[in-house]
Motif scaffolding. Sequence first.
Motif, PDB file in Angstrom:
ATOM      1  N   ARG A  26      15.099 -42.923 -27.825  1.00  0.00           N
ATOM      2  CA  ARG A  26      15.737 -42.519 -29.080  1.00  0.00           C
ATOM      3  C   ARG A  26      16.332 -43.718 -29.815  1.00  0.00           C
ATOM      4  O   ARG A  26      16.261 -43.794 -31.051  1.00  0.00           O
ATOM      5  CB  ARG A  26      16.820 -41.484 -28.796  1.00  0.00           C
ATOM      6  CG  ARG A  26      16.300 -40.067 -28.723  1.00  0.00           C
ATOM      7  CD  ARG A  26      17.442 -39.062 -28.853  1.00  0.00           C
ATOM      8  NE  ARG A  26      18.359 -39.181 -27.727  1.00  0.00           N
ATOM      9  CZ  ARG A  26      18.235 -38.492 -26.606  1.00  0.00           C
ATOM     10  NH1 ARG A  26      17.226 -37.653 -26.454  1.00  0.00           N
ATOM     11  NH2 ARG A  26      19.108 -38.638 -25.631  1.00  0.00           N
ATOM     12  N   ALA A  27      16.945 -44.644 -29.074  1.00  0.00           N
ATOM     13  CA  ALA A  27      17.492 -45.843 -29.719  1.00  0.00           C
ATOM     14  C   ALA A  27      16.381 -46.684 -30.350  1.00  0.00           C
ATOM     15  O   ALA A  27      16.562 -47.263 -31.436  1.00  0.00           O
ATOM     16  CB  ALA A  27      18.267 -46.670 -28.697  1.00  0.00           C
ATOM     17  N   ALA A  44      13.497 -48.296 -35.344  1.00  0.00           N
ATOM     18  CA  ALA A  44      12.315 -48.256 -36.214  1.00  0.00           C
ATOM     19  C   ALA A  44      12.631 -47.548 -37.535  1.00  0.00           C
ATOM     20  O   ALA A  44      12.157 -47.965 -38.613  1.00  0.00           O
ATOM     21  CB  ALA A  44      11.168 -47.555 -35.489  1.00  0.00           C
ATOM     22  N   ARG A  45      13.407 -46.476 -37.505  1.00  0.00           N
ATOM     23  CA  ARG A  45      13.767 -45.772 -38.741  1.00  0.00           C
ATOM     24  C   ARG A  45      14.541 -46.681 -39.685  1.00  0.00           C
ATOM     25  O   ARG A  45      14.279 -46.723 -40.904  1.00  0.00           O
ATOM     26  CB  ARG A  45      14.601 -44.538 -38.407  1.00  0.00           C
ATOM     27  CG  ARG A  45      14.978 -43.689 -39.626  1.00  0.00           C
ATOM     28  CD  ARG A  45      15.968 -42.606 -39.257  1.00  0.00           C
ATOM     29  NE  ARG A  45      17.296 -43.157 -39.037  1.00  0.00           N
ATOM     30  CZ  ARG A  45      18.172 -43.437 -40.007  1.00  0.00           C
ATOM     31  NH1 ARG A  45      17.856 -43.221 -41.281  1.00  0.00           N
ATOM     32  NH2 ARG A  45      19.355 -43.942 -39.724  1.00  0.00           N
ATOM     33  N   LEU A  46      15.501 -47.415 -39.135  1.00  0.00           N
ATOM     34  CA  LEU A  46      16.298 -48.303 -39.975  1.00  0.00           C
ATOM     35  C   LEU A  46      15.451 -49.423 -40.565  1.00  0.00           C
ATOM     36  O   LEU A  46      15.664 -49.830 -41.730  1.00  0.00           O
ATOM     37  CB  LEU A  46      17.458 -48.877 -39.158  1.00  0.00           C
ATOM     38  CG  LEU A  46      18.521 -47.857 -38.717  1.00  0.00           C
ATOM     39  CD1 LEU A  46      19.513 -48.500 -37.755  1.00  0.00           C
ATOM     40  CD2 LEU A  46      19.245 -47.270 -39.922  1.00  0.00           C
ATOM     41  N   GLU A  47      14.502 -49.942 -39.805  1.00  0.00           N
ATOM     42  CA  GLU A  47      13.621 -50.986 -40.342  1.00  0.00           C
ATOM     43  C   GLU A  47      12.769 -50.435 -41.487  1.00  0.00           C
ATOM     44  O   GLU A  47      12.594 -51.102 -42.527  1.00  0.00           O
ATOM     45  CB  GLU A  47      12.723 -51.529 -39.232  1.00  0.00           C
ATOM     46  CG  GLU A  47      13.461 -52.319 -38.153  1.00  0.00           C
ATOM     47  CD  GLU A  47      13.934 -53.685 -38.643  1.00  0.00           C
ATOM     48  OE1 GLU A  47      13.574 -54.081 -39.769  1.00  0.00           O
ATOM     49  OE2 GLU A  47      14.689 -54.350 -37.896  1.00  0.00           O
ATOM     50  N   ASP A  48      12.231 -49.226 -41.334  1.00  0.00           N
ATOM     51  CA  ASP A  48      11.445 -48.631 -42.417  1.00  0.00           C
ATOM     52  C   ASP A  48      12.319 -48.329 -43.625  1.00  0.00           C
ATOM     53  O   ASP A  48      11.897 -48.517 -44.787  1.00  0.00           O
ATOM     54  CB  ASP A  48      10.773 -47.345 -41.930  1.00  0.00           C
ATOM     55  CG  ASP A  48       9.598 -47.627 -41.004  1.00  0.00           C
ATOM     56  OD1 ASP A  48       9.260 -48.812 -40.819  1.00  0.00           O
ATOM     57  OD2 ASP A  48       9.018 -46.658 -40.461  1.00  0.00           O
ATOM     58  N   GLN A  78      23.543 -53.916 -41.312  1.00  0.00           N
ATOM     59  CA  GLN A  78      24.573 -53.724 -40.289  1.00  0.00           C
ATOM     60  C   GLN A  78      24.161 -52.652 -39.285  1.00  0.00           C
ATOM     61  O   GLN A  78      24.385 -52.802 -38.076  1.00  0.00           O
ATOM     62  CB  GLN A  78      25.883 -53.341 -40.980  1.00  0.00           C
ATOM     63  CG  GLN A  78      27.083 -53.257 -40.042  1.00  0.00           C
ATOM     64  CD  GLN A  78      27.240 -51.885 -39.405  1.00  0.00           C
ATOM     65  OE1 GLN A  78      26.823 -50.890 -40.004  1.00  0.00           O
ATOM     66  NE2 GLN A  78      27.818 -51.839 -38.204  1.00  0.00           N
ATOM     67  N   GLN A  79      23.538 -51.588 -39.728  1.00  0.00           N
ATOM     68  CA  GLN A  79      23.086 -50.528 -38.823  1.00  0.00           C
ATOM     69  C   GLN A  79      21.973 -51.017 -37.902  1.00  0.00           C
ATOM     70  O   GLN A  79      21.902 -50.617 -36.731  1.00  0.00           O
ATOM     71  CB  GLN A  79      22.624 -49.316 -39.632  1.00  0.00           C
ATOM     72  CG  GLN A  79      23.746 -48.618 -40.380  1.00  0.00           C
ATOM     73  CD  GLN A  79      23.230 -47.482 -41.244  1.00  0.00           C
ATOM     74  OE1 GLN A  79      22.166 -46.914 -40.979  1.00  0.00           O
ATOM     75  NE2 GLN A  79      23.972 -47.150 -42.299  1.00  0.00           N
ATOM     76  N   ILE A  80      21.113 -51.869 -38.413  1.00  0.00           N
ATOM     77  CA  ILE A  80      20.049 -52.433 -37.569  1.00  0.00           C
ATOM     78  C   ILE A  80      20.647 -53.270 -36.453  1.00  0.00           C
ATOM     79  O   ILE A  80      20.241 -53.179 -35.281  1.00  0.00           O
ATOM     80  CB  ILE A  80      19.070 -53.259 -38.434  1.00  0.00           C
ATOM     81  CG1 ILE A  80      18.228 -52.325 -39.317  1.00  0.00           C
ATOM     82  CG2 ILE A  80      18.163 -54.105 -37.552  1.00  0.00           C
ATOM     83  CD1 ILE A  80      17.356 -53.053 -40.316  1.00  0.00           C
ATOM     84  N   ASP A  81      21.646 -54.095 -36.779  1.00  0.00           N
ATOM     85  CA  ASP A  81      22.305 -54.896 -35.739  1.00  0.00           C
ATOM     86  C   ASP A  81      22.984 -53.998 -34.706  1.00  0.00           C
ATOM     87  O   ASP A  81      22.921 -54.262 -33.493  1.00  0.00           O
ATOM     88  CB  ASP A  81      23.342 -55.828 -36.379  1.00  0.00           C
ATOM     89  CG  ASP A  81      22.688 -56.919 -37.222  1.00  0.00           C
ATOM     90  OD1 ASP A  81      21.488 -57.205 -36.983  1.00  0.00           O
ATOM     91  OD2 ASP A  81      23.360 -57.469 -38.121  1.00  0.00           O
ATOM     92  N   ALA A  82      23.635 -52.929 -35.183  1.00  0.00           N
ATOM     93  CA  ALA A  82      24.296 -52.015 -34.238  1.00  0.00           C
ATOM     94  C   ALA A  82      23.280 -51.323 -33.335  1.00  0.00           C
ATOM     95  O   ALA A  82      23.527 -51.131 -32.136  1.00  0.00           O
ATOM     96  CB  ALA A  82      25.118 -50.979 -35.010  1.00  0.00           C
ATOM     97  N   SER A  83      22.132 -50.918 -33.887  1.00  0.00           N
ATOM     98  CA  SER A  83      21.112 -50.262 -33.058  1.00  0.00           C
ATOM     99  C   SER A  83      20.534 -51.229 -32.027  1.00  0.00           C
ATOM    100  O   SER A  83      20.251 -50.834 -30.890  1.00  0.00           O
ATOM    101  CB  SER A  83      20.008 -49.705 -33.949  1.00  0.00           C
ATOM    102  OG  SER A  83      19.272 -50.750 -34.568  1.00  0.00           O
ATOM    103  N   ARG A  84      20.377 -52.471 -32.397  1.00  0.00           N
ATOM    104  CA  ARG A  84      19.894 -53.471 -31.425  1.00  0.00           C
ATOM    105  C   ARG A  84      20.928 -53.676 -30.308  1.00  0.00           C
ATOM    106  O   ARG A  84      20.565 -53.794 -29.132  1.00  0.00           O
ATOM    107  CB  ARG A  84      19.607 -54.795 -32.140  1.00  0.00           C
ATOM    108  CG  ARG A  84      18.371 -54.764 -33.024  1.00  0.00           C
ATOM    109  CD  ARG A  84      18.262 -56.050 -33.852  1.00  0.00           C
ATOM    110  NE  ARG A  84      18.227 -57.211 -32.992  1.00  0.00           N
ATOM    111  CZ  ARG A  84      17.113 -57.759 -32.487  1.00  0.00           C
ATOM    112  NH1 ARG A  84      15.934 -57.215 -32.760  1.00  0.00           N
ATOM    113  NH2 ARG A  84      17.163 -58.822 -31.713  1.00  0.00           N
ATOM    114  N   ALA A 134      23.156 -51.465 -29.291  1.00  0.00           N
ATOM    115  CA  ALA A 134      23.160 -50.260 -28.451  1.00  0.00           C
ATOM    116  C   ALA A 134      21.972 -50.266 -27.491  1.00  0.00           C
ATOM    117  O   ALA A 134      22.104 -49.890 -26.317  1.00  0.00           O
ATOM    118  CB  ALA A 134      23.125 -49.012 -29.331  1.00  0.00           C
ATOM    119  N   LEU A 135      20.825 -50.708 -27.986  1.00  0.00           N
ATOM    120  CA  LEU A 135      19.647 -50.772 -27.122  1.00  0.00           C
ATOM    121  C   LEU A 135      19.840 -51.814 -26.021  1.00  0.00           C
ATOM    122  O   LEU A 135      19.457 -51.582 -24.858  1.00  0.00           O
ATOM    123  CB  LEU A 135      18.415 -51.103 -27.967  1.00  0.00           C
ATOM    124  CG  LEU A 135      17.054 -51.009 -27.286  1.00  0.00           C
ATOM    125  CD1 LEU A 135      16.834 -49.629 -26.700  1.00  0.00           C
ATOM    126  CD2 LEU A 135      15.943 -51.354 -28.276  1.00  0.00           C
TER     127      LEU A 135
END
Length: 663
Positions: A367-368, A373-377, A429-435, A437-438
């Motif tokens: 899911r992460a 991928a969603r944030l990148e798109d 910022q959300q992309i960095d946070a998702s990375r 978390a992963l």
Amino acid sequence: MPQSSPTEPGARMTNAAKPPRHRAARSPDETAAPFFSPDTFHADSGVLYQLRLAQVALGQLVNDEMALEGSTLPQWVPLYRIHRGDANTVADLARKCTVDAGAMTRLLDRLERKGLCRRVRCDDDRRVVRIELTPDGVALAERGAAGAVPRVQRRAGRLHARRMGAVAEAAGATDRQRRAPGRRQGEGGMKPAFVLPAAAALAAALLAGCADMRGIQPTAELRDAAALGLPAGAPSLGPAPDWWTALGDPQLDGLVAQALAGNPNLRVAAARVAKARGALEVAESATQPQVNGALDLTRQRFSANHIYPPPLGGSTRNLGTLQLSGGWELDFFGKHQGALDAAIGQIRAAEAEADAARVLLAGNVARAYVQWARLEDQRDVAARTLAQRQQMLALVQERVKAGLDNQLEVRQNETGRADTRASLAALDQQIDASRNALAALLGQPRLPEGLQAPRLAGLRALDVPAELSADWLARRADITAARWRVEAARGEVQVARAQFYPNVNLAAFAGFQAMGFGKLLDGDSVQWGVGPAVRLPIFEAGRLRAQLRGRSADVDAAIESYHAAVIDAMREVADQSQGLRATARQQREQAQALRAAEGAHDIAQRRYRAGLGTYLHVLAAETAVLAQRRQQVDLAAQALSGQIALAQAMGGGWRPTAEAAAH
């Protein structure tokens, strides 16, 4: 002194007929023979022997009372255990009743022919046959518990009351004989004629008292698959153990493998399993003999005003003891077996919970990854939106210079461009946070170098069946763990019940003991002893009943927790299935809206190329297309996340081990 003839029945050898021994002179107070000596001991005078006779007599009494209820004691005990919920299979009944499985099978055959029980195959596992009571069997079990057992207890109490007078009289006679001079050796103990009635009365009263567990038992009952609303049809298909590979992204496969190998939470779960294994070994060790060694070297001054006469009293001596001691607690009433069952349940639950943690971790990583991928798109769409806003602002500024627009249009487009830039910064910022978390799921401070930003277009949809059947319960690790917690709680109840019964130990010791260290290892310093020890609680102010009541409540709590886990898991499957269907409908509608927006954009471009419209119309039409594409990205990610959640709800590809499934 008169002596019995060796040819007479029951004749005993006295000191006059024995070879003389060299012994220290006794004081006048020590001339009386000891209460017990090997010359006067007979096997049928032993307390354990008399207790066994009393137990047999009490068993016959119970059997006679059960005959009044149309049954026998061996037939009633399995019925009562099934009714009470102690066991419901042939193996469990044989273990609880301490008989072999073949004898229990033959007994159940007779009970089934009498219409007192029946055999039913389990819905969860068709290989398991469960024993259920018929209404007649339930009635017989309840009549015995409510009628025969209280009558036996009352008769045992009356037997105890009648025998206590004889015990007191025997004790008084014994005391008088011990004080009478010149009595024969062996006359100081209680007569065998009094030992048997006293032991029988004591055993009957104590056994009747230790069975006082009435009204304390678990009240909750496990519901089967049918009662929980699961159909008993063909086994449903669940996801594969490595279901995430169906997404078709090798980079994701590597991240899941790293997480399963290095996540700290999995190590915590493994430590819990190791702790449970240690508890199992402790429970197993309690069933075996225990041997200990001891060496005590003490220098002690003995009081001159205590029980030791001079020259020992008032002197200072060296005392030494070197010995081995051993003990073996015999499990007549299932205490050790209950502790063993509880430990096995705990370790199986810990193993299932560790597996559930692995399933949850794999799903969280997937899911992460989809969120990343969603944030990148979304960032790609936002970047195109920013470029479009800049083009629109430039055209408006040219129209203002030409006198076709005013500053209001310029300010509105500048606001739109600023909003788009803010959205782009938030997405970064959300992309960095998702990375991050992963990376935390992988058990690392940051992601490995060289990872490519994922795209939703590179992930395939999961085909997860959502049909539930009875076998689905066995594919959920968390539900299996809850079920094992029930078995562990039942084992604790068995331990609590065993506390009401006698505790029988075999104890022995052998070694050296001497006054003076130099004589410690001499042959004359050898000492040894062996014998049984029986302990039985008589008055404990309700402690055992309270303890049993608490353990029974634990069983009720474990059963209801199991039901809650099953219901919550069924809700998860239903929610994810309905959510996927709703998302699929939204995707179909959104696809039509996107095609319409793209069609409008194409028309605007053709009108612009034909000189029938301005480029502002083209950019305005593209704004609608970009909005639809943002929604398309969100729905695609939502569908993938729902498929991953459904794969988890269907068990995540988990299967119990062969050893656990056998239980």
